[in-house]
Scaffold this motif. Structure first.
Motif, PDB file in Angstrom:
ATOM      1  N   PRO A 122       5.577 -14.075  -3.816  1.00  8.05           N
ATOM      2  CA  PRO A 122       5.981 -15.084  -4.803  1.00  8.05           C
ATOM      3  C   PRO A 122       4.797 -15.640  -5.597  1.00  8.05           C
ATOM      4  CG  PRO A 122       7.133 -15.439  -2.728  1.00  8.05           C
ATOM      5  CD  PRO A 122       6.090 -14.396  -2.465  1.00  8.05           C
ATOM      6  N   SER A 123       3.620 -15.648  -5.009  1.00  9.59           N
ATOM      7  CA  SER A 123       2.434 -16.164  -5.704  1.00  9.59           C
ATOM      8  C   SER A 123       1.864 -15.138  -6.671  1.00  9.59           C
ATOM      9  CB  SER A 123       1.355 -16.579  -4.703  1.00  9.59           C
ATOM     10  OG  SER A 123       1.789 -17.655  -3.894  1.00  9.59           O
ATOM     11  N   TYR A 124       1.649 -13.900  -6.183  1.00 10.77           N
ATOM     12  CA  TYR A 124       0.964 -12.925  -7.034  1.00 10.77           C
ATOM     13  C   TYR A 124       1.873 -11.835  -7.602  1.00 10.77           C
ATOM     14  CZ  TYR A 124       0.302 -10.729  -2.329  1.00 10.77           C
ATOM     15  OH  TYR A 124       0.460 -10.228  -1.052  1.00 10.77           O
ATOM     16  N   GLY A 125       3.136 -11.802  -7.191  1.00 10.61           N
ATOM     17  CA  GLY A 125       4.063 -10.822  -7.749  1.00 10.61           C
ATOM     18  C   GLY A 125       3.968  -9.467  -7.085  1.00 10.61           C
ATOM     19  N   GLY A 126       4.672  -8.504  -7.656  1.00  6.27           N
ATOM     20  CA  GLY A 126       4.702  -7.164  -7.106  1.00  6.27           C
ATOM     21  C   GLY A 126       3.558  -6.303  -7.600  1.00  6.27           C
ATOM     22  N   ILE A 127       3.443  -5.116  -7.034  1.00  5.74           N
ATOM     23  CA  ILE A 127       2.413  -4.164  -7.468  1.00  5.74           C
ATOM     24  C   ILE A 127       2.766  -3.643  -8.862  1.00  5.74           C
ATOM     25  CG2 ILE A 127       1.319  -1.938  -7.013  1.00  5.74           C
ATOM     26  CD1 ILE A 127       1.951  -2.345  -4.049  1.00  5.74           C
ATOM     27  N   GLN A 128       1.821  -3.757  -9.794  1.00  2.00           N
ATOM     28  CA  GLN A 128       2.017  -3.191 -11.131  1.00  2.00           C
ATOM     29  C   GLN A 128       1.113  -1.983 -11.363  1.00  2.00           C
ATOM     30  OE1 GLN A 128       1.568  -6.709 -13.700  1.00  2.00           O
ATOM     31  NE2 GLN A 128       3.810  -6.763 -13.873  1.00  2.00           N
ATOM     32  N   THR A 129      -0.104  -2.037 -10.845  1.00  2.00           N
ATOM     33  CA  THR A 129      -1.048  -0.921 -10.965  1.00  2.00           C
ATOM     34  C   THR A 129      -1.807  -0.784  -9.650  1.00  2.00           C
ATOM     35  OG1 THR A 129      -1.350  -1.156 -13.352  1.00  2.00           O
ATOM     36  CG2 THR A 129      -3.108  -0.057 -12.144  1.00  2.00           C
ATOM     37  N   THR A 130      -1.908   0.450  -9.170  1.00  2.00           N
ATOM     38  CA  THR A 130      -2.702   0.717  -7.972  1.00  2.00           C
ATOM     39  C   THR A 130      -4.123   1.075  -8.380  1.00  2.00           C
ATOM     40  OG1 THR A 130      -0.787   1.501  -6.724  1.00  2.00           O
ATOM     41  CG2 THR A 130      -2.943   2.221  -5.960  1.00  2.00           C
ATOM     42  N   LEU A 131      -5.085   0.378  -7.839  1.00  2.00           N
ATOM     43  CA  LEU A 131      -6.494   0.665  -8.139  1.00  2.00           C
ATOM     44  C   LEU A 131      -6.971   1.739  -7.156  1.00  2.00           C
ATOM     45  CD1 LEU A 131      -7.791  -2.951  -8.839  1.00  2.00           C
ATOM     46  CD2 LEU A 131      -6.989  -1.217 -10.462  1.00  2.00           C
ATOM     47  N   SER A 132      -6.511   2.939  -7.410  1.00  2.00           N
ATOM     48  CA  SER A 132      -6.842   4.081  -6.555  1.00  2.00           C
ATOM     49  C   SER A 132      -8.166   4.692  -6.996  1.00  2.00           C
ATOM     50  CB  SER A 132      -5.726   5.131  -6.633  1.00  2.00           C
ATOM     51  OG  SER A 132      -5.512   5.516  -7.988  1.00  2.00           O
ATOM     52  N   THR A 133      -8.757   5.469  -6.108  1.00  2.00           N
ATOM     53  CA  THR A 133     -10.032   6.112  -6.427  1.00  2.00           C
ATOM     54  C   THR A 133      -9.847   7.364  -7.265  1.00  2.00           C
ATOM     55  OG1 THR A 133      -9.930   7.300  -4.328  1.00  2.00           O
ATOM     56  CG2 THR A 133     -11.148   5.219  -4.356  1.00  2.00           C
ATOM     57  N   SER A 134      -8.634   7.939  -7.249  1.00  2.00           N
ATOM     58  CA  SER A 134      -8.339   9.126  -8.061  1.00  2.00           C
ATOM     59  C   SER A 134      -6.828   9.257  -8.181  1.00  2.00           C
ATOM     60  CB  SER A 134      -8.933  10.394  -7.420  1.00  2.00           C
ATOM     61  OG  SER A 134      -8.332  10.621  -6.154  1.00  2.00           O
ATOM     62  N   GLY A 135      -6.404  10.024  -9.193  1.00  2.00           N
ATOM     63  CA  GLY A 135      -4.989  10.337  -9.332  1.00  2.00           C
ATOM     64  C   GLY A 135      -4.123   9.154  -9.693  1.00  2.00           C
ATOM     65  N   ASP A 136      -2.955   9.108  -9.061  1.00  2.00           N
ATOM     66  CA  ASP A 136      -1.888   8.159  -9.393  1.00  2.00           C
ATOM     67  C   ASP A 136      -2.352   6.698  -9.322  1.00  2.00           C
ATOM     68  OD1 ASP A 136       0.545   7.013  -9.892  1.00  2.00           O
ATOM     69  OD2 ASP A 136       1.542   7.799  -8.099  1.00  2.00           O
ATOM     70  N   THR A 137      -2.002   5.933 -10.367  1.00  2.00           N
ATOM     71  CA  THR A 137      -2.301   4.496 -10.364  1.00  2.00           C
ATOM     72  C   THR A 137      -1.013   3.670 -10.442  1.00  2.00           C
ATOM     73  OG1 THR A 137      -2.527   4.448 -12.789  1.00  2.00           O
ATOM     74  CG2 THR A 137      -4.531   4.836 -11.496  1.00  2.00           C
ATOM     75  N   SER A 138       0.127   4.329 -10.275  1.00  4.98           N
ATOM     76  CA  SER A 138       1.405   3.616 -10.378  1.00  4.98           C
ATOM     77  C   SER A 138       1.685   2.852  -9.080  1.00  4.98           C
ATOM     78  CB  SER A 138       2.534   4.608 -10.636  1.00  4.98           C
ATOM     79  OG  SER A 138       2.813   5.338  -9.454  1.00  4.98           O
ATOM     80  N   PRO A 139       2.703   1.995  -9.075  1.00  2.00           N
ATOM     81  CA  PRO A 139       3.081   1.304  -7.840  1.00  2.00           C
ATOM     82  C   PRO A 139       3.451   2.262  -6.716  1.00  2.00           C
ATOM     83  CG  PRO A 139       4.064   0.220  -9.749  1.00  2.00           C
ATOM     84  CD  PRO A 139       3.451   1.487 -10.258  1.00  2.00           C
ATOM     85  N   THR A 140       3.895   3.464  -7.065  1.00  2.59           N
ATOM     86  CA  THR A 140       4.271   4.444  -6.043  1.00  2.59           C
ATOM     87  C   THR A 140       3.123   4.771  -5.103  1.00  2.59           C
ATOM     88  OG1 THR A 140       5.848   5.424  -7.595  1.00  2.59           O
ATOM     89  CG2 THR A 140       5.223   6.757  -5.694  1.00  2.59           C
ATOM     90  N   ALA A 141       1.899   4.710  -5.651  1.00  3.40           N
ATOM     91  CA  ALA A 141       0.713   5.030  -4.854  1.00  3.40           C
ATOM     92  C   ALA A 141       0.165   3.805  -4.113  1.00  3.40           C
ATOM     93  CB  ALA A 141      -0.375   5.605  -5.753  1.00  3.40           C
ATOM     94  N   GLY A 142       0.928   2.743  -4.127  1.00  2.00           N
ATOM     95  CA  GLY A 142       0.430   1.460  -3.611  1.00  2.00           C
ATOM     96  C   GLY A 142       0.002   1.456  -2.170  1.00  2.00           C
ATOM     97  N   THR A 143       0.602   2.293  -1.347  1.00  2.00           N
ATOM     98  CA  THR A 143       0.242   2.321   0.080  1.00  2.00           C
ATOM     99  C   THR A 143      -0.360   3.671   0.487  1.00  2.00           C
ATOM    100  OG1 THR A 143       2.515   2.968   0.656  1.00  2.00           O
ATOM    101  CG2 THR A 143       1.997   0.610   0.701  1.00  2.00           C
ATOM    102  N   GLU A 144      -0.837   4.424  -0.497  1.00  2.00           N
ATOM    103  CA  GLU A 144      -1.445   5.723  -0.204  1.00  2.00           C
ATOM    104  C   GLU A 144      -2.890   5.528   0.263  1.00  2.00           C
ATOM    105  OE1 GLU A 144      -2.152   8.931   0.944  1.00  2.00           O
ATOM    106  OE2 GLU A 144      -0.231   9.098  -0.142  1.00  2.00           O
TER     107      GLU A 144
END
Length: 256
Positions: free
Chosen positions: A110-132
């Motif tokens: 509720p404070s910071y909201g949902g994942i909008q961009t994943t700060l990954s080291t390579s590849g996918d930066t979408s929320p889908t990669a949020g727990t990769e």
């Protein structure tokens, strides 16, 4: 008009004219945002993030230290994201609704909201990669630098001042006995510590990318920004120079 003053008027005008192109560059070279990352859940970690934005391209530079260094005899993977759609804040301990001593992902959302961009080291930066975990930076300290494309939702959060950078991953030993026995509420195969937030910071527009408002500060000698007052002074100086030029011309005609 004395000869020396006749020389000063055009010199002042040239000085202001020389300043104006620099102002144009500062206003069109993109926007800069920055965040101070502070510890959550007693992690003791901290860091800084800068985001240089040109169109939808964001160059992100991040330094974090003090995180849990290892997990299961390997460098600890710390998933990290730009969150948005919430209140644009980092949660406090009051967000811990179940009283286990940890503000988990859902309690902090509720404070910071949902994942909008994943700060990954390579590849996918979408929320889908949020727990990769394989594309997460790892270790107790890391430096992250990557240029990525931001989607419309993330851009809106960044420009609106509600984007929040969150780095996850706590030391299991630092959690309460109750929390050590719990599993992650978003990835049930992982312990609660693995996905709970460790540091958090709200991205805010850098003073370097905006024209400061308010009265001009003439006491600190800073050259980081150009105020509207300075632009007004420049415009006035040009006007004074122009008036001076007319006066000189009239004086010359009178003398002639």
């Amino acid at each position: 008009m004395k000869k020396s003053l006749r020389l000063l008027a055009p010199v002042a005008a040239l000085g202001v004219i020389g300043l104006l192109p620099g102002v144009a560059i500062a206003q069109t070279s993109g926007a800069s945002y920055q965040a101070q990352l502070d510890a959550l859940n007693g992690s003791g970690a901290s860091g800084t993030v800068t985001l240089q934005l040109t169109g939808d391209q964001a160059t992100i530079t991040e330094k974090v230290s003090g995180l849990a260094a290892s997990f299961m005899n390997a460098p600890y993977p710390h998933v990290q994201h730009i969150h948005g759609g919430g209140m644009g804040q980092c949660p406090t301990a009051a967000a811990d609704k179940n009283g286990d001593g940890v503000v988990n992902v859902k309690e902090g959302a509720p404070s910071y909201g949902g994942i909008q961009t994943t700060l990954s080291t390579s590849g996918d930066t979408s929320p889908t990669a949020g727990t990769e975990l394989k594309i997460a930076p790892s270790g107790g300290s890391f430096t992250y630098n990557r240029t990525i494309t931001l989607d419309a939702a993330t851009l809106a959060s960044v420009k609106g001042g509600t984007a929040v950078v969150v780095v996850h991953g706590l030391d299991p030993a630092s959690l309460s006995a109750q929390a050590q026995g719990e599993m992650s509420e978003i990835v049930p195969s992982l312990p609660l510590a693995a996905t709970s937030p460790a540091v958090c910071g709200v991205l805010q527009a850098s003073q370097m990318s905006t024209i400061p408002s308010g009265a001009a500060d003439t006491g600190n000698g800073s050259s980081g920004g150009v105020s509207t007052e300075l632009l007004a002074v420049g415009t006035g100086a040009l006007a004074v120079a122009a008036v001076g030029g007319v006066a000189v011309a009239r004086r010359r005609r009178t003398e002639g």
